[in-house]
Design an enzyme around this catalytic site. Structure first.
Site, PDB file in Angstrom:
ATOM      1  N   CYS A 396       0.813  -1.227   0.000  1.00 44.03           N
ATOM      2  CA  CYS A 396       0.000   0.000   0.000  1.00 44.03           C
ATOM      3  C   CYS A 396       0.846   1.275   0.000  1.00 44.03           C
ATOM      4  CB  CYS A 396      -0.974  -0.003   1.176  1.00 44.03           C
ATOM      5  SG  CYS A 396      -0.193   0.036   2.809  1.00 44.03           S
ATOM      6  N   HIS A 446      -2.712   1.210   6.709  1.00 46.61           N
ATOM      7  CA  HIS A 446      -3.062   1.155   5.282  1.00 46.61           C
ATOM      8  C   HIS A 446      -3.288   2.568   4.763  1.00 46.61           C
ATOM      9  CE1 HIS A 446      -4.335  -0.761   1.582  1.00 46.61           C
ATOM     10  NE2 HIS A 446      -5.383   0.047   1.543  1.00 46.61           N
ATOM     11  N   ASN A 458      -6.031   1.879  -4.406  1.00 48.29           N
ATOM     12  CA  ASN A 458      -5.070   1.420  -3.410  1.00 48.29           C
ATOM     13  C   ASN A 458      -4.518   0.060  -3.781  1.00 48.29           C
ATOM     14  OD1 ASN A 458      -6.805  -0.492  -0.990  1.00 48.29           O
ATOM     15  ND2 ASN A 458      -7.767   0.289  -2.843  1.00 48.29           N
TER      16      ASN A 458
END
Length: 484
Positions: A396, A446, A458
Protein backbone atom coordinates in the site's frame (compact mmCIF):
# COMPACT_ATOMS: atom_id res chain seq x y z
CA UNK A 1 0.82 -72.51 -5.51
CA UNK A 2 -2.30 -70.37 -5.48
CA UNK A 3 -0.80 -68.16 -2.74
CA UNK A 4 2.30 -67.52 -4.87
CA UNK A 5 0.19 -66.51 -7.86
CA UNK A 6 -1.87 -64.20 -5.71
CA UNK A 7 1.26 -62.58 -4.25
CA UNK A 8 2.83 -62.08 -7.69
CA UNK A 9 -0.40 -60.64 -9.07
CA UNK A 10 -0.72 -58.22 -6.17
CA UNK A 11 2.89 -57.08 -6.56
CA UNK A 12 2.44 -56.53 -10.28
CA UNK A 13 -0.72 -54.55 -9.61
CA UNK A 14 1.12 -52.29 -7.17
CA UNK A 15 3.90 -51.72 -9.71
CA UNK A 16 1.45 -50.82 -12.45
CA UNK A 17 -0.39 -48.47 -10.13
CA UNK A 18 2.85 -46.72 -9.16
CA UNK A 19 3.82 -46.09 -12.77
CA UNK A 20 0.31 -44.95 -13.74
CA UNK A 21 -0.17 -42.47 -10.87
CA UNK A 22 0.46 -38.73 -11.33
CA UNK A 23 3.89 -37.38 -10.45
CA UNK A 24 4.14 -37.02 -6.67
CA UNK A 25 5.57 -33.67 -5.64
CA UNK A 26 8.48 -33.73 -3.22
CA UNK A 27 8.00 -31.13 -0.50
CA UNK A 28 10.68 -28.83 0.90
CA UNK A 29 10.65 -26.10 3.53
CA UNK A 30 11.39 -22.49 2.56
CA UNK A 31 12.06 -19.79 5.15
CA UNK A 32 10.70 -16.44 3.95
CA UNK A 33 13.23 -13.62 3.73
CA UNK A 34 12.69 -9.87 3.40
CA UNK A 35 11.49 -9.01 -0.10
CA UNK A 36 10.22 -12.54 -0.90
CA UNK A 37 6.84 -12.99 -2.58
CA UNK A 38 4.75 -16.10 -3.20
CA UNK A 39 5.12 -15.56 -6.92
CA UNK A 40 8.93 -15.33 -6.67
CA UNK A 41 9.14 -18.46 -4.51
CA UNK A 42 6.82 -20.34 -6.88
CA UNK A 43 9.03 -19.45 -9.85
CA UNK A 44 12.26 -20.51 -8.15
CA UNK A 45 10.76 -23.81 -7.00
CA UNK A 46 8.98 -24.66 -10.24
CA UNK A 47 5.50 -24.59 -8.77
CA UNK A 48 2.51 -22.21 -8.64
CA UNK A 49 1.21 -19.63 -6.17
CA UNK A 50 -2.02 -21.61 -5.76
CA UNK A 51 -0.08 -24.78 -4.94
CA UNK A 52 1.91 -23.01 -2.19
CA UNK A 53 -1.23 -21.42 -0.74
CA UNK A 54 -3.04 -24.78 -0.66
CA UNK A 55 -0.07 -26.57 0.90
CA UNK A 56 0.15 -23.98 3.69
CA UNK A 57 -3.57 -23.17 4.13
CA UNK A 58 -3.03 -19.53 3.11
CA UNK A 59 -6.04 -17.38 2.26
CA UNK A 60 -4.05 -14.35 1.03
CA UNK A 61 -0.67 -13.68 -0.61
CA UNK A 62 0.75 -12.06 2.52
CA UNK A 63 3.92 -13.63 3.90
CA UNK A 64 6.36 -12.32 6.52
CA UNK A 65 10.13 -12.75 7.04
CA UNK A 66 10.88 -15.87 9.09
CA UNK A 67 7.69 -17.66 8.05
CA UNK A 68 8.21 -21.32 7.04
CA UNK A 69 6.44 -22.57 3.94
CA UNK A 70 6.04 -26.10 2.61
CA UNK A 71 6.79 -25.93 -1.11
CA UNK A 72 6.45 -28.70 -3.71
CA UNK A 73 9.48 -28.93 -5.98
CA UNK A 74 7.42 -30.39 -8.81
CA UNK A 75 3.94 -29.44 -9.87
CA UNK A 76 1.42 -32.26 -9.69
CA UNK A 77 -0.12 -33.60 -12.86
CA UNK A 78 -2.18 -31.09 -14.81
CA UNK A 79 -5.76 -30.62 -13.70
CA UNK A 80 -8.67 -28.37 -14.42
CA UNK A 81 -10.02 -26.41 -11.47
CA UNK A 82 -13.43 -24.83 -11.20
CA UNK A 83 -13.39 -21.42 -9.50
CA UNK A 84 -15.68 -18.44 -9.01
CA UNK A 85 -15.09 -14.76 -9.80
CA UNK A 86 -14.65 -12.76 -6.56
CA UNK A 87 -14.53 -9.26 -8.12
CA UNK A 88 -17.67 -7.29 -9.05
CA UNK A 89 -16.56 -7.43 -12.69
CA UNK A 90 -13.43 -9.18 -14.00
CA UNK A 91 -11.66 -8.29 -17.25
CA UNK A 92 -10.88 -11.21 -19.56
CA UNK A 93 -7.82 -10.51 -21.73
CA UNK A 94 -6.26 -12.02 -24.82
CA UNK A 95 -3.00 -12.79 -22.99
CA UNK A 96 -1.55 -13.20 -19.49
CA UNK A 97 -1.02 -9.60 -18.33
CA UNK A 98 -2.58 -6.12 -18.23
CA UNK A 99 -0.75 -5.13 -21.41
CA UNK A 100 -2.99 -7.42 -23.48
CA UNK A 101 -6.32 -6.31 -24.94
CA UNK A 102 -9.62 -6.86 -23.09
CA UNK A 103 -11.90 -9.45 -24.70
CA UNK A 104 -14.85 -8.94 -22.36
CA UNK A 105 -15.74 -8.77 -18.65
CA UNK A 106 -17.51 -11.40 -16.58
CA UNK A 107 -19.73 -10.74 -13.58
CA UNK A 108 -18.83 -11.58 -9.99
CA UNK A 109 -19.93 -15.07 -8.92
CA UNK A 110 -19.55 -16.52 -12.43
CA UNK A 111 -18.01 -20.00 -12.42
CA UNK A 112 -15.01 -20.55 -14.67
CA UNK A 113 -12.63 -23.44 -15.34
CA UNK A 114 -8.90 -22.83 -14.92
CA UNK A 115 -7.04 -24.53 -17.76
CA UNK A 116 -3.46 -23.46 -16.95
CA UNK A 117 -1.61 -21.19 -14.53
CA UNK A 118 1.06 -18.85 -15.87
CA UNK A 119 4.28 -17.93 -14.05
CA UNK A 120 2.99 -14.42 -13.24
CA UNK A 121 -0.10 -15.72 -11.42
CA UNK A 122 -2.53 -15.28 -14.34
CA UNK A 123 -4.84 -18.13 -15.38
CA UNK A 124 -6.06 -19.29 -18.74
CA UNK A 125 -9.77 -19.96 -18.19
CA UNK A 126 -12.77 -21.40 -19.98
CA UNK A 127 -16.08 -19.58 -19.48
CA UNK A 128 -19.52 -19.31 -21.07
CA UNK A 129 -19.52 -22.85 -22.46
CA UNK A 130 -16.13 -22.98 -24.12
CA UNK A 131 -14.84 -19.42 -24.57
CA UNK A 132 -11.26 -18.92 -23.40
CA UNK A 133 -9.15 -16.03 -22.15
CA UNK A 134 -6.76 -14.94 -19.41
CA UNK A 135 -7.56 -13.39 -16.00
CA UNK A 136 -5.61 -12.34 -12.91
CA UNK A 137 -5.72 -15.27 -10.49
CA UNK A 138 -6.14 -12.96 -7.50
CA UNK A 139 -9.76 -12.36 -8.44
CA UNK A 140 -10.78 -16.04 -8.42
CA UNK A 141 -11.84 -18.04 -5.35
CA UNK A 142 -10.81 -21.64 -4.65
CA UNK A 143 -14.21 -22.92 -3.51
CA UNK A 144 -14.82 -25.29 -6.44
CA UNK A 145 -13.53 -28.89 -6.57
CA UNK A 146 -10.70 -29.83 -8.94
CA UNK A 147 -11.40 -32.18 -11.85
CA UNK A 148 -8.92 -34.13 -14.01
CA UNK A 149 -7.84 -32.78 -17.37
CA UNK A 150 -10.07 -34.00 -20.15
CA UNK A 151 -8.41 -36.09 -22.93
CA UNK A 152 -7.11 -34.16 -25.93
CA UNK A 153 -9.67 -35.72 -28.26
CA UNK A 154 -12.57 -34.54 -26.13
CA UNK A 155 -11.20 -31.00 -26.08
CA UNK A 156 -11.01 -31.01 -29.85
CA UNK A 157 -14.59 -32.22 -30.08
CA UNK A 158 -15.79 -29.40 -27.86
CA UNK A 159 -13.96 -26.82 -29.96
CA UNK A 160 -15.35 -28.26 -33.19
CA UNK A 161 -18.86 -28.30 -31.76
CA UNK A 162 -18.66 -24.61 -30.85
CA UNK A 163 -17.44 -23.57 -34.27
CA UNK A 164 -20.08 -25.60 -36.08
CA UNK A 165 -22.92 -24.82 -33.67
CA UNK A 166 -26.26 -23.95 -35.32
CA UNK A 167 -27.30 -20.32 -35.47
CA UNK A 168 -30.34 -21.03 -33.28
CA UNK A 169 -28.15 -22.14 -30.35
CA UNK A 170 -25.97 -19.07 -30.69
CA UNK A 171 -29.00 -16.76 -30.50
CA UNK A 172 -30.25 -18.52 -27.39
CA UNK A 173 -26.93 -17.94 -25.59
CA UNK A 174 -26.97 -14.25 -26.47
CA UNK A 175 -30.50 -13.76 -25.12
CA UNK A 176 -29.61 -15.45 -21.86
CA UNK A 177 -26.45 -13.46 -21.19
CA UNK A 178 -27.16 -10.02 -22.70
CA UNK A 179 -28.83 -8.53 -19.63
CA UNK A 180 -26.10 -9.66 -17.25
CA UNK A 181 -23.05 -8.83 -19.33
CA UNK A 182 -23.94 -5.79 -21.46
CA UNK A 183 -22.93 -3.12 -18.89
CA UNK A 184 -19.75 -4.97 -17.92
CA UNK A 185 -17.44 -4.28 -20.88
CA UNK A 186 -18.22 -0.54 -20.69
CA UNK A 187 -17.20 -0.23 -17.05
CA UNK A 188 -14.15 -2.45 -17.32
CA UNK A 189 -12.81 -1.04 -20.59
CA UNK A 190 -13.24 2.60 -19.64
CA UNK A 191 -11.15 2.20 -16.52
CA UNK A 192 -8.09 1.29 -18.52
CA UNK A 193 -8.68 3.01 -21.87
CA UNK A 194 -9.96 6.50 -20.93
CA UNK A 195 -8.52 8.14 -24.05
CA UNK A 196 -10.89 6.40 -26.46
CA UNK A 197 -13.57 9.12 -26.29
CA UNK A 198 -11.34 11.99 -25.12
CA UNK A 199 -12.40 14.32 -27.95
CA UNK A 200 -16.09 14.10 -27.05
CA UNK A 201 -17.70 17.18 -25.48
CA UNK A 202 -21.01 15.67 -24.28
CA UNK A 203 -22.25 12.25 -23.20
CA UNK A 204 -25.80 10.89 -23.27
CA UNK A 205 -26.36 8.87 -20.10
CA UNK A 206 -27.10 5.19 -20.69
CA UNK A 207 -28.35 2.44 -18.39
CA UNK A 208 -25.60 1.49 -15.94
CA UNK A 209 -23.65 4.77 -16.24
CA UNK A 210 -22.37 6.53 -13.11
CA UNK A 211 -20.58 9.86 -12.73
CA UNK A 212 -17.54 8.04 -11.39
CA UNK A 213 -17.43 5.66 -14.38
CA UNK A 214 -17.77 8.58 -16.81
CA UNK A 215 -14.98 10.49 -15.04
CA UNK A 216 -12.65 7.53 -15.55
CA UNK A 217 -13.79 7.04 -19.15
CA UNK A 218 -13.15 10.62 -20.24
CA UNK A 219 -10.14 11.30 -18.02
CA UNK A 220 -11.71 14.04 -15.89
CA UNK A 221 -12.62 14.27 -12.21
CA UNK A 222 -16.04 13.66 -10.65
CA UNK A 223 -15.99 17.22 -9.30
CA UNK A 224 -15.40 18.62 -12.80
CA UNK A 225 -18.41 16.79 -14.28
CA UNK A 226 -20.65 17.90 -11.41
CA UNK A 227 -19.42 21.50 -11.72
CA UNK A 228 -19.79 21.70 -15.52
CA UNK A 229 -23.37 20.37 -15.29
CA UNK A 230 -24.47 22.21 -12.09
CA UNK A 231 -25.14 18.93 -10.29
CA UNK A 232 -25.67 19.02 -6.53
CA UNK A 233 -25.49 15.22 -6.19
CA UNK A 234 -24.12 12.25 -8.13
CA UNK A 235 -27.59 11.15 -9.31
CA UNK A 236 -28.04 11.01 -13.11
CA UNK A 237 -30.77 9.57 -15.33
CA UNK A 238 -30.93 7.74 -18.66
CA UNK A 239 -31.00 10.15 -21.60
CA UNK A 240 -29.49 13.05 -19.67
CA UNK A 241 -26.81 14.95 -21.62
CA UNK A 242 -23.68 15.76 -19.64
CA UNK A 243 -20.80 18.06 -20.56
CA UNK A 244 -17.54 16.11 -20.26
CA UNK A 245 -15.07 18.37 -22.09
CA UNK A 246 -11.84 18.30 -20.15
CA UNK A 247 -10.41 21.64 -21.33
CA UNK A 248 -13.22 23.61 -19.66
CA UNK A 249 -11.51 23.08 -16.30
CA UNK A 250 -8.53 25.30 -17.15
CA UNK A 251 -10.42 28.47 -18.22
CA UNK A 252 -11.43 29.90 -14.83
CA UNK A 253 -8.02 30.06 -13.05
CA UNK A 254 -6.38 31.95 -15.94
CA UNK A 255 -9.14 34.58 -16.05
CA UNK A 256 -8.76 35.31 -12.33
CA UNK A 257 -5.02 35.90 -12.55
CA UNK A 258 -5.32 38.34 -15.44
CA UNK A 259 -8.10 40.47 -13.96
CA UNK A 260 -6.79 40.85 -10.40
CA UNK A 261 -3.00 41.20 -10.26
CA UNK A 262 -2.20 43.28 -13.38
CA UNK A 263 -5.08 45.74 -12.74
CA UNK A 264 -3.73 46.65 -9.30
CA UNK A 265 -0.16 47.12 -10.54
CA UNK A 266 -1.12 49.45 -13.42
CA UNK A 267 -3.35 51.77 -11.40
CA UNK A 268 -1.38 52.09 -8.16
CA UNK A 269 1.47 54.43 -9.14
CA UNK A 270 -0.47 57.07 -11.17
CA UNK A 271 -3.10 57.58 -8.45
CA UNK A 272 -0.58 58.36 -5.71
CA UNK A 273 1.54 60.70 -7.83
CA UNK A 274 -1.44 62.72 -9.01
CA UNK A 275 -2.93 63.20 -5.54
CA UNK A 276 0.42 64.09 -3.96
CA UNK A 277 1.40 66.56 -6.63
CA UNK A 278 -1.98 68.29 -6.45
CA UNK A 279 -1.46 68.89 -2.76
CA UNK A 280 2.05 70.18 -3.42
CA UNK A 281 0.76 72.68 -5.96
CA UNK A 282 -1.88 73.92 -3.49
CA UNK A 283 0.59 74.57 -0.69
CA UNK A 284 3.44 76.03 -2.73
CA UNK A 285 1.83 79.51 -2.70
CA UNK A 286 2.05 79.60 1.09
CA UNK A 287 5.66 78.42 1.32
CA UNK A 288 8.94 80.29 1.08
CA UNK A 289 10.84 80.99 -2.10
CA UNK A 290 13.11 78.06 -1.40
CA UNK A 291 10.18 75.69 -1.62
CA UNK A 292 8.86 77.34 -4.76
CA UNK A 293 12.00 76.36 -6.63
CA UNK A 294 10.56 72.90 -6.99
CA UNK A 295 7.20 74.18 -8.25
CA UNK A 296 7.87 74.27 -12.02
CA UNK A 297 7.28 70.56 -12.17
CA UNK A 298 3.83 70.92 -10.62
CA UNK A 299 1.94 72.52 -13.55
CA UNK A 300 3.05 69.76 -15.92
CA UNK A 301 1.83 66.99 -13.65
CA UNK A 302 -1.07 68.89 -12.07
CA UNK A 303 -2.95 68.76 -15.35
CA UNK A 304 -3.28 65.01 -14.96
CA UNK A 305 -5.37 64.67 -11.76
CA UNK A 306 -8.66 65.42 -13.54
CA UNK A 307 -9.23 61.84 -14.81
CA UNK A 308 -8.25 60.39 -11.44
CA UNK A 309 -11.81 59.80 -10.12
CA UNK A 310 -12.78 57.61 -13.09
CA UNK A 311 -9.48 55.73 -12.86
CA UNK A 312 -10.02 54.99 -9.18
CA UNK A 313 -13.56 53.81 -9.87
CA UNK A 314 -12.19 50.91 -11.95
CA UNK A 315 -9.65 49.92 -9.31
CA UNK A 316 -10.50 47.28 -6.71
CA UNK A 317 -11.75 48.22 -3.23
CA UNK A 318 -8.34 47.89 -1.62
CA UNK A 319 -6.77 50.51 -3.93
CA UNK A 320 -9.65 53.00 -3.41
CA UNK A 321 -9.21 52.90 0.36
CA UNK A 322 -5.45 53.37 0.08
CA UNK A 323 -5.80 56.51 -2.06
CA UNK A 324 -8.34 58.07 0.31
CA UNK A 325 -6.03 57.62 3.29
CA UNK A 326 -3.08 59.11 1.41
CA UNK A 327 -5.01 62.28 0.46
CA UNK A 328 -6.14 62.81 4.06
CA UNK A 329 -2.57 62.64 5.30
CA UNK A 330 -1.37 65.16 2.72
CA UNK A 331 -4.15 67.63 3.58
CA UNK A 332 -3.65 67.61 7.34
CA UNK A 333 0.16 67.43 7.41
CA UNK A 334 2.97 68.48 5.17
CA UNK A 335 4.33 64.97 4.81
CA UNK A 336 6.95 64.79 2.02
CA UNK A 337 5.68 63.24 -1.17
CA UNK A 338 8.47 60.67 -1.18
CA UNK A 339 7.20 59.05 1.99
CA UNK A 340 3.61 59.07 0.75
CA UNK A 341 4.53 57.39 -2.50
CA UNK A 342 6.59 54.77 -0.73
CA UNK A 343 3.77 53.73 1.59
CA UNK A 344 1.11 53.63 -1.15
CA UNK A 345 3.24 51.60 -3.52
CA UNK A 346 4.12 49.11 -0.80
CA UNK A 347 0.47 48.44 0.05
CA UNK A 348 -0.65 48.14 -3.56
CA UNK A 349 2.14 45.78 -4.59
CA UNK A 350 1.57 43.58 -1.57
CA UNK A 351 -2.09 43.06 -2.51
CA UNK A 352 -1.31 42.43 -6.16
CA UNK A 353 1.42 39.89 -5.48
CA UNK A 354 -0.73 38.04 -2.98
CA UNK A 355 -3.56 37.60 -5.51
CA UNK A 356 -1.19 36.48 -8.24
CA UNK A 357 0.52 33.94 -6.02
CA UNK A 358 -2.79 32.49 -4.89
CA UNK A 359 -3.88 31.93 -8.49
CA UNK A 360 -0.56 30.28 -9.29
CA UNK A 361 -0.81 28.06 -6.21
CA UNK A 362 -4.29 26.88 -7.22
CA UNK A 363 -3.12 26.04 -10.73
CA UNK A 364 -0.13 24.09 -9.39
CA UNK A 365 -2.34 22.19 -6.94
CA UNK A 366 -4.82 21.18 -9.67
CA UNK A 367 -1.98 20.15 -11.98
CA UNK A 368 -0.36 17.97 -9.29
CA UNK A 369 -3.66 16.25 -8.42
CA UNK A 370 -4.35 15.45 -12.08
CA UNK A 371 -0.84 14.03 -12.50
CA UNK A 372 -1.22 11.87 -9.37
CA UNK A 373 -4.59 10.40 -10.44
CA UNK A 374 -3.36 9.76 -13.99
CA UNK A 375 -0.28 7.92 -12.71
CA UNK A 376 -2.33 5.95 -10.15
CA UNK A 377 -4.70 4.68 -12.86
CA UNK A 378 -1.79 3.37 -14.96
CA UNK A 379 -1.15 0.59 -12.45
CA UNK A 380 -4.71 -0.75 -11.97
CA UNK A 381 -4.71 -4.56 -11.91
CA UNK A 382 -1.06 -4.96 -10.91
CA UNK A 383 -0.25 -7.51 -8.21
CA UNK A 384 0.19 -6.90 -4.47
CA UNK A 385 3.34 -8.02 -2.66
CA UNK A 386 4.49 -7.23 0.86
CA UNK A 387 7.37 -4.76 0.61
CA UNK A 388 6.69 -4.17 -3.11
CA UNK A 389 8.02 -0.83 -4.36
CA UNK A 390 6.87 -1.11 -8.01
CA UNK A 391 6.61 -0.88 -10.85
CA UNK A 392 5.37 -4.49 -11.25
CA UNK A 393 4.17 -5.20 -7.69
CA UNK A 394 3.28 -2.93 -4.77
CA UNK A 395 2.26 -2.86 -1.15
CA UNK A 396 0.00 0.00 0.00
CA UNK A 397 2.61 2.61 1.01
CA UNK A 398 5.03 1.51 -1.71
CA UNK A 399 2.29 2.26 -4.23
CA UNK A 400 1.52 5.77 -2.90
CA UNK A 401 5.22 6.62 -2.63
CA UNK A 402 5.84 5.46 -6.24
CA UNK A 403 2.83 7.35 -7.68
CA UNK A 404 3.64 10.61 -5.88
CA UNK A 405 7.30 10.36 -6.90
CA UNK A 406 6.22 10.22 -10.54
CA UNK A 407 4.36 13.49 -9.93
CA UNK A 408 7.50 15.04 -8.42
CA UNK A 409 6.46 14.68 -4.76
CA UNK A 410 8.55 12.76 -2.20
CA UNK A 411 6.77 10.69 0.48
CA UNK A 412 8.14 8.56 3.36
CA UNK A 413 8.10 4.78 2.83
CA UNK A 414 5.54 3.55 5.41
CA UNK A 415 1.85 4.38 5.82
CA UNK A 416 2.42 5.60 9.39
CA UNK A 417 5.22 7.95 8.31
CA UNK A 418 3.11 9.22 5.41
CA UNK A 419 0.26 9.96 7.83
CA UNK A 420 2.62 11.91 10.08
CA UNK A 421 3.97 13.95 7.16
CA UNK A 422 0.57 15.15 5.87
CA UNK A 423 -1.79 17.92 6.95
CA UNK A 424 -4.99 16.55 8.49
CA UNK A 425 -8.20 17.50 6.62
CA UNK A 426 -11.86 16.51 6.92
CA UNK A 427 -13.70 14.38 4.38
CA UNK A 428 -15.64 17.43 3.19
CA UNK A 429 -12.31 19.13 2.44
CA UNK A 430 -10.74 16.09 0.74
CA UNK A 431 -10.01 16.34 -2.98
CA UNK A 432 -8.70 13.91 -5.60
CA UNK A 433 -4.98 13.39 -5.00
CA UNK A 434 -5.21 13.51 -1.19
CA UNK A 435 -4.27 10.46 0.90
CA UNK A 436 -6.77 8.42 2.93
CA UNK A 437 -5.62 6.38 5.96
CA UNK A 438 -6.88 3.31 7.84
CA UNK A 439 -6.11 1.70 11.22
CA UNK A 440 -6.70 -2.02 11.82
CA UNK A 441 -6.09 -1.67 15.56
CA UNK A 442 -2.32 -1.20 15.96
CA UNK A 443 -1.81 2.24 14.42
CA UNK A 444 -1.93 3.50 10.83
CA UNK A 445 -1.61 0.35 8.72
CA UNK A 446 -3.06 1.16 5.28
CA UNK A 447 -3.08 4.10 2.88
CA UNK A 448 -4.78 4.81 -0.46
CA UNK A 449 -5.11 7.68 -2.95
CA UNK A 450 -8.49 9.46 -2.80
CA UNK A 451 -10.12 10.00 -6.23
CA UNK A 452 -13.34 11.65 -5.04
CA UNK A 453 -16.95 10.53 -4.60
CA UNK A 454 -16.02 8.21 -1.70
CA UNK A 455 -13.62 6.17 -3.86
CA UNK A 456 -9.90 5.45 -3.62
CA UNK A 457 -7.24 3.62 -5.62
CA UNK A 458 -5.07 1.42 -3.41
CA UNK A 459 -2.76 -1.58 -3.38
CA UNK A 460 -4.39 -4.31 -1.29
CA UNK A 461 -4.45 -8.11 -1.13
CA UNK A 462 -6.33 -8.31 -4.44
CA UNK A 463 -3.90 -5.98 -6.23
CA UNK A 464 -4.18 -2.35 -7.30
CA UNK A 465 -7.88 -1.50 -7.60
CA UNK A 466 -10.68 0.94 -6.80
CA UNK A 467 -12.45 0.63 -3.43
CA UNK A 468 -15.26 2.46 -1.64
CA UNK A 469 -13.72 3.95 1.52
CA UNK A 470 -17.03 3.47 3.36
CA UNK A 471 -17.73 0.03 1.94
CA UNK A 472 -17.66 -3.33 3.67
CA UNK A 473 -14.23 -4.02 5.13
CA UNK A 474 -13.06 -0.40 4.92
CA UNK A 475 -15.50 1.98 6.59
CA UNK A 476 -14.97 0.77 10.15
CA UNK A 477 -11.18 1.18 9.85
CA UNK A 478 -11.21 4.65 8.26
CA UNK A 479 -9.08 7.17 10.21
CA UNK A 480 -9.18 10.22 7.97
CA UNK A 481 -7.53 12.19 5.20
CA UNK A 482 -4.15 13.87 4.76
CA UNK A 483 -2.89 16.44 2.27
CA UNK A 484 0.74 16.56 1.17
Amino acid sequence: MNMKKATIAATAGIAVTAFAAPTIASASTVVVEAGDTLWGIAQSKGTTVDAIKKANNLTTDKIVPGQKLQVNNEVAAAEKTEKSVSATWLNVRSGAGVDNSIITSIKGGTKVTVETTESNGWHKITYNDGKTGFVNGKYLTDKAVSTPVAPTQEVKKETTTQQAAPAAETKTEVKQTTQATTPAPKVAETKETPVVDQNATTHAVKSGDTIWALSVKYGVSVQDIMSWNNLSSSSIYVGQKLAIKQTANTATPKAEVKTEAPAAEKQAAPVVKENTNTNTATTEKKETATQQQTAPKAPTEAAKPAPAPSTNTNANKTNTNTNTNTNTNNTNTNTPSKNTNTNSNTNTNTNSNTNANQGSSNNNSNSSASAIIAEAQKHLGKAYSWGGNGPTTFDCSGYTKYVFAKAGISLPRTSGAQYASTTRISESQAKPGDLVFFDYGSGISHVGIYVGNGQMINAQDNGVKYDNIHGSGWGKYLVGFGRV
